[in-house]
Design a protein around this motif. Structure first.
Motif, PDB file in Angstrom:
ATOM      1  N   THR A 227       0.845  -1.187   0.000  1.00 16.05           N
ATOM      2  CA  THR A 227       0.000   0.000   0.000  1.00 16.05           C
ATOM      3  C   THR A 227       0.886   1.244   0.000  1.00 16.05           C
ATOM      4  N   ASP A 228       0.271   2.391  -0.257  1.00 14.45           N
ATOM      5  CA  ASP A 228       1.018   3.651  -0.219  1.00 14.45           C
ATOM      6  C   ASP A 228       1.612   3.898   1.161  1.00 14.45           C
TER       7      ASP A 228
ATOM      8  N   THR B 121       2.609   1.678   3.280  1.00 11.74           N
ATOM      9  CA  THR B 121       3.764   0.800   3.408  1.00 11.74           C
ATOM     10  C   THR B 121       4.958   1.370   2.667  1.00 11.74           C
ATOM     11  N   LEU B 122       4.733   1.854   1.462  1.00  9.10           N
ATOM     12  CA  LEU B 122       5.826   2.430   0.680  1.00  9.10           C
ATOM     13  C   LEU B 122       6.439   3.637   1.381  1.00  9.10           C
ATOM     14  N   ALA B 123       5.596   4.454   2.021  1.00 11.34           N
ATOM     15  CA  ALA B 123       6.102   5.616   2.766  1.00 11.34           C
ATOM     16  C   ALA B 123       6.944   5.165   3.958  1.00 11.34           C
ATOM     17  N   LEU B 124       6.491   4.138   4.678  1.00 10.34           N
ATOM     18  CA  LEU B 124       7.259   3.639   5.818  1.00 10.34           C
ATOM     19  C   LEU B 124       8.571   3.007   5.356  1.00 10.34           C
ATOM     20  N   ILE B 125       8.548   2.294   4.237  1.00 12.42           N
ATOM     21  CA  ILE B 125       9.779   1.726   3.690  1.00 12.42           C
ATOM     22  C   ILE B 125      10.791   2.834   3.400  1.00 12.42           C
ATOM     23  N   ASP B 126      10.330   3.933   2.800  1.00 13.44           N
ATOM     24  CA  ASP B 126      11.231   5.060   2.524  1.00 13.44           C
ATOM     25  C   ASP B 126      11.850   5.600   3.808  1.00 13.44           C
ATOM     26  N   THR B 127      11.039   5.738   4.851  1.00 11.19           N
ATOM     27  CA  THR B 127      11.534   6.222   6.146  1.00 11.19           C
ATOM     28  C   THR B 127      12.562   5.262   6.722  1.00 11.19           C
TER      29      THR B 127
ATOM     30  N   ILE C  93       9.029  -4.916  -2.766  1.00  7.80           N
ATOM     31  CA  ILE C  93       8.079  -3.843  -2.468  1.00  7.80           C
ATOM     32  C   ILE C  93       8.900  -2.612  -2.111  1.00  7.80           C
ATOM     33  N   GLY C  94       8.637  -1.522  -2.786  1.00  5.66           N
ATOM     34  CA  GLY C  94       9.386  -0.304  -2.527  1.00  5.66           C
ATOM     35  C   GLY C  94      10.885  -0.479  -2.684  1.00  5.66           C
ATOM     36  N   GLY C  95      11.307  -1.373  -3.570  1.00  2.93           N
ATOM     37  CA  GLY C  95      12.715  -1.620  -3.797  1.00  2.93           C
ATOM     38  C   GLY C  95      13.369  -2.548  -2.783  1.00  2.93           C
ATOM     39  N   ALA C  96      12.577  -3.077  -1.840  1.00  8.13           N
ATOM     40  CA  ALA C  96      13.108  -4.000  -0.829  1.00  8.13           C
ATOM     41  C   ALA C  96      12.703  -5.423  -1.183  1.00  8.13           C
ATOM     42  N   ASP C  97      13.666  -6.338  -1.183  1.00  9.15           N
ATOM     43  CA  ASP C  97      13.363  -7.739  -1.460  1.00  9.15           C
ATOM     44  C   ASP C  97      12.452  -8.302  -0.387  1.00  9.15           C
ATOM     45  N   PHE C  98      11.543  -9.172  -0.808  1.00 14.58           N
ATOM     46  CA  PHE C  98      10.576  -9.785   0.100  1.00 14.58           C
ATOM     47  C   PHE C  98      10.680 -11.305  -0.049  1.00 14.58           C
TER      48      PHE C  98
ATOM     49  N   ASP D  56       0.541  -4.009   4.230  1.00 12.70           N
ATOM     50  CA  ASP D  56      -0.060  -2.765   4.683  1.00 12.70           C
ATOM     51  C   ASP D  56       0.597  -2.350   5.993  1.00 12.70           C
ATOM     52  N   VAL D  57       0.265  -1.166   6.458  1.00 10.70           N
ATOM     53  CA  VAL D  57       0.711  -0.658   7.745  1.00 10.70           C
ATOM     54  C   VAL D  57      -0.535  -0.359   8.563  1.00 10.70           C
ATOM     55  N   VAL D  58      -0.542  -0.841   9.803  1.00 10.03           N
ATOM     56  CA  VAL D  58      -1.666  -0.621  10.702  1.00 10.03           C
ATOM     57  C   VAL D  58      -1.131  -0.133  12.046  1.00 10.03           C
ATOM     58  N   PRO D  59      -1.979   0.517  12.854  1.00 13.90           N
ATOM     59  CA  PRO D  59      -1.528   0.916  14.187  1.00 13.90           C
ATOM     60  C   PRO D  59      -1.172  -0.314  15.017  1.00 13.90           C
ATOM     61  N   GLY D  60      -0.199  -0.166  15.877  1.00 14.63           N
ATOM     62  CA  GLY D  60       0.178  -1.260  16.751  1.00 14.63           C
ATOM     63  C   GLY D  60       1.674  -1.310  16.957  1.00 14.63           C
ATOM     64  N   ARG D  61       2.104  -2.375  17.577  1.00 12.34           N
ATOM     65  CA  ARG D  61       3.527  -2.589  17.846  1.00 12.34           C
ATOM     66  C   ARG D  61       4.125  -3.483  16.788  1.00 12.34           C
ATOM     67  N   GLY D  62       5.250  -3.070  16.249  1.00 18.10           N
ATOM     68  CA  GLY D  62       5.953  -3.895  15.281  1.00 18.10           C
ATOM     69  C   GLY D  62       6.577  -5.100  15.956  1.00 18.10           C
ATOM     70  N   GLY D  63       6.973  -6.076  15.153  1.00 22.57           N
ATOM     71  CA  GLY D  63       7.639  -7.249  15.687  1.00 22.57           C
ATOM     72  C   GLY D  63       8.882  -6.861  16.473  1.00 22.57           C
TER      73      GLY D  63
END
Length: 121
Positions: free
Chosen positions: A11-12, A14-20, A62-67, A85-92
């Motif tokens: 999702t958009d 996700t792509l924004a978070l990948i850039d960050t 995705i966003g230039g990152a291998d998956f 996607d990106v959702v509110p919560g705690r990451g792994g």
């Protein structure tokens, strides 16, 4: 016949978070293990911090990152397109988004019959 559909998309948000994350950590990659500790959340690591093994399948980028996904998980999910996607919560615990009050989340959809033929043909 249609073109081969991507096995993984983002999702958009996700792509924004990948850039960050890339700005903060440099090159990154994703691994979908389905392991016990973080359930089925995709994990994000700096390239070189996670060893990709012979039992991992490269789904795409995705966003230039291998998956990557474990072969066992791939067998379970091979009929679906993964939508990251990106959702509110705690990451792994070991995933780079941890501490940002968001986490990566997998959504999916079944490939159509035509898409399945394109992938397997």
């Amino acid at each position: 016949m249609i073109d081969r559909p991507p096995r993984v998309t983002a999702t958009d948000a996700t792509l924004a978070l990948i850039d960050t994350l890339r700005r903060d950590y440099g090159p990154i990659l994703f691994h979908q293990s389905g392991g016990c500790c973080d359930g089925s959340s995709p994990m994000c690591y700096p390239v070189g911090d996670f060893i990709i093994g012979d039992s991992d399948v490269h789904l795409g980028q995705i966003g230039g990152a291998d998956f990557y996904i474990s072969r066992a998980q791939f067998e379970y999910w091979k009929h679906t397109q993964l939508i990251i996607d990106v959702v509110p919560g705690r990451g792994g615990m070991f995933s780079l988004e941890n501490g940002r009050d968001v986490r990566f989340h997998v959504r999916s959809r079944l490939f159509t019959d035509e898409e399945s033929r394109a992938l397997n043909g």
